[in-house]
Write a protein that holds these residues in place. Structure first.
Motif, short mmCIF file in Angstrom:
data_model
loop_
_atom_site.label_atom_id
_atom_site.label_comp_id
_atom_site.label_asym_id
_atom_site.label_seq_id
_atom_site.Cartn_x
_atom_site.Cartn_y
_atom_site.Cartn_z
N THR A 119 0.83 -1.21 0.00
CA THR A 119 0.00 0.00 0.00
C THR A 119 0.86 1.25 0.00
O THR A 119 0.47 2.27 -0.57
CB THR A 119 -0.93 0.02 1.22
N HIS A 120 2.01 1.18 0.65
CA HIS A 120 2.96 2.30 0.68
C HIS A 120 4.27 1.76 1.23
O HIS A 120 4.36 0.58 1.60
CB HIS A 120 2.41 3.47 1.50
N LEU A 121 5.28 2.62 1.30
CA LEU A 121 6.63 2.14 1.58
C LEU A 121 7.16 2.61 2.93
O LEU A 121 8.34 2.92 3.08
CB LEU A 121 7.58 2.58 0.45
N HIS A 122 6.30 2.62 3.94
CA HIS A 122 6.76 2.92 5.29
C HIS A 122 7.38 1.68 5.94
O HIS A 122 7.17 0.55 5.49
CB HIS A 122 5.60 3.42 6.15
N ALA A 123 8.12 1.92 7.01
CA ALA A 123 8.96 0.88 7.62
C ALA A 123 8.18 -0.37 8.00
O ALA A 123 8.68 -1.49 7.85
CB ALA A 123 9.65 1.45 8.86
N ASP A 124 6.96 -0.21 8.50
CA ASP A 124 6.19 -1.35 9.00
C ASP A 124 5.28 -1.97 7.93
O ASP A 124 4.36 -2.73 8.25
CB ASP A 124 5.37 -0.96 10.22
N HIS A 125 5.59 -1.68 6.67
CA HIS A 125 4.85 -2.26 5.55
C HIS A 125 5.75 -2.91 4.51
O HIS A 125 5.25 -3.54 3.58
CB HIS A 125 3.97 -1.20 4.89
N GLU A 152 6.25 6.85 -5.03
CA GLU A 152 6.71 6.68 -3.65
C GLU A 152 8.16 6.19 -3.62
O GLU A 152 8.96 6.64 -2.81
CB GLU A 152 5.78 5.72 -2.91
N ARG A 153 8.49 5.27 -4.51
CA ARG A 153 9.87 4.78 -4.58
C ARG A 153 10.82 5.91 -4.94
O ARG A 153 11.90 6.07 -4.32
CB ARG A 153 9.96 3.64 -5.60
N ALA A 154 10.44 6.73 -5.91
CA ALA A 154 11.29 7.85 -6.32
C ALA A 154 11.47 8.85 -5.18
O ALA A 154 12.56 9.43 -5.02
CB ALA A 154 10.68 8.54 -7.54
N ILE A 169 9.30 16.34 -6.28
CA ILE A 169 8.33 15.25 -6.22
C ILE A 169 7.15 15.65 -5.34
O ILE A 169 5.99 15.38 -5.66
CB ILE A 169 9.00 13.96 -5.72
N ARG A 170 7.43 16.32 -4.23
CA ARG A 170 6.34 16.81 -3.37
C ARG A 170 5.48 17.83 -4.11
O ARG A 170 4.25 17.80 -4.04
CB ARG A 170 6.91 17.43 -2.09
N ASP A 171 6.12 18.73 -4.83
CA ASP A 171 5.36 19.74 -5.57
C ASP A 171 4.46 19.09 -6.60
O ASP A 171 3.30 19.48 -6.77
CB ASP A 171 6.33 20.72 -6.25
N ALA A 172 4.98 18.08 -7.30
CA ALA A 172 4.19 17.40 -8.32
C ALA A 172 3.01 16.65 -7.72
O ALA A 172 1.94 16.55 -8.33
CB ALA A 172 5.08 16.44 -9.11
N ALA A 173 3.18 16.13 -6.50
CA ALA A 173 2.10 15.40 -5.85
C ALA A 173 0.96 16.33 -5.44
O ALA A 173 -0.21 15.92 -5.40
CB ALA A 173 2.64 14.65 -4.62
N GLY A 174 1.28 17.57 -5.10
CA GLY A 174 0.26 18.57 -4.78
C GLY A 174 -0.58 18.25 -3.57
O GLY A 174 -1.79 18.47 -3.56
N ASP A 225 2.23 8.72 -1.73
CA ASP A 225 1.41 8.07 -2.76
C ASP A 225 0.75 6.82 -2.21
O ASP A 225 0.67 5.79 -2.89
CB ASP A 225 2.27 7.73 -3.98
N HIS A 226 0.26 6.93 -0.98
CA HIS A 226 -0.44 5.82 -0.33
C HIS A 226 -1.61 5.35 -1.20
O HIS A 226 -2.28 6.16 -1.84
CB HIS A 226 -0.96 6.28 1.03
#
Length: 310
Positions: A119-125, A152-154, A169-174, A225-226
């Protein structure tokens, strides 16, 4: 604490693979900025499996979901992993848990897994993506394709490089304001080794089918990008929430962000969307951190939602 309950959605069977329990989480820590009186009032509406009846502390879990279809053996999210250096999160630091033994007890060896969906790339996933072998992080599921968000990987790679490229990348995610970045070290030990082994499949999170009835539904905010992951089988629906919620209290109070949410405004919007989607589709919902029954359904009465354990 292995939950051996198996749920059925169409032709799929779904089983929780437990890693660790977090049984003494203070509400004021998990939900920063929320008044203590509000937490006390709301926690009286959830069961003792989610709240310690003696201390009032919140109970959480970290686990994965094993999904077996006639064609595939799928693991959704891979918990924390052993031996990972996580000094910034003591409960995740240098674990030594029999997670793979629990997976085998459910009838699946690491080599049997065809797909790992994150679902996303946090430590506990992502922790059990890799294990330490002869001083190197190597893939745990050598025959699997590991599927995750390319954005998310990028983003993790940019933060690791520390060259300032994460801002673009943050700006593009908006997603608006950011409270904090993800925990460091995760990309290096749990994501990059998968990419280098040629086992990664990076996708765009846009709701399209990834494989065999699985779709990644955009729900950003907790991370950049969850995604919630949906499964449709023979007209029945499962919805894997990831970290769009951490505790049943958030069902009634979707305006409460957890301390781990990176983009607070987007996280609230995605939580509201996830509740509406679950209620409207009648999906059986599978959570990653609810400690009582981790599966259930959502009902809605006017603007208030309720969680019903499966």
């Amino acid at each position: 604490m292995q939950d051996i309950t198996t749920y059925r959605v169409g032709d799929a069977t779904i089983t929780r693979i437990f890693e660790i329990g977090l049984d003494a989480v203070e509400g004021e820590f998990l939900f920063p900025g929320v008044e203590a009186d509000s937490i006390v009032r709301e926690r009286g509406q959830v069961g003792p499996g989610s709240v310690d009846p003696h201390t009032g502390s919140l109970r959480l879990s970290i686990h994965s979901w094993l999904v077996r279809t006639p064609e595939r053996v799928v693991l959704i999210d891979t918990a924390t992993g052993n031996d990972k250096e996580r000094p910034g999160a003591a409960v995740l630091h240098r674990l030594n848990e029999p997670f793979l033994d629990r997976l085998r007890a459910a009838g699946v060896a690491p080599g049997d897994v065809d797909l790992v969906l994150m679902t996303h790339l946090h430590a506990d996933h992502v922790g059990w993506n890799t294990q330490l072998a002869d001083g190197r992080w190597t893939p745990v599921f050598p025959n699997a394709r590991y599927v995750f968000s390319g954005r998310e990987r990028a983003y993790l790679a940019a933060l690791s490089a520390a060259d300032g490229s994460d801002a673009a990348i943050r700006d593009a995610a908006g997603l608006g304001r950011m409270l904090h970045p993800p925990l460091p070290g995760v990309y290096e030990d749990s994501v990059l080794p998968i990419v280098e082994a040629g086992l990664a499949r990076e996708i765009t999170v846009d709701g399209s089918e990834v494989v065999d009835g699985f779709r990644y539904l955009p729900s950003p905010g907790h991370s950049i990008d969850h995604a919630c992951i949906s499964l449709t089988s023979r007209g029945e629906r499962a919805l894997f929430w990831g970290d769009v919620m951490h505790h049943p209290l958030q069902v009634a109070r979707p305006d409460w962000n957890s301390v781990y949410c990176e983009f607070p405004d987007a996280a609230r919007s995605s939580r509201q969307w996830a509740l509406n989607h679950a209620a409207e589709t009648g999906s059986l919902v599978f959570t990653t951190h609810f400690a009582e029954s981790s599966a259930g359904r959502i009902s809605r009465d006017d603007d208030r939602f309720a969680w019903h354990f499966a």
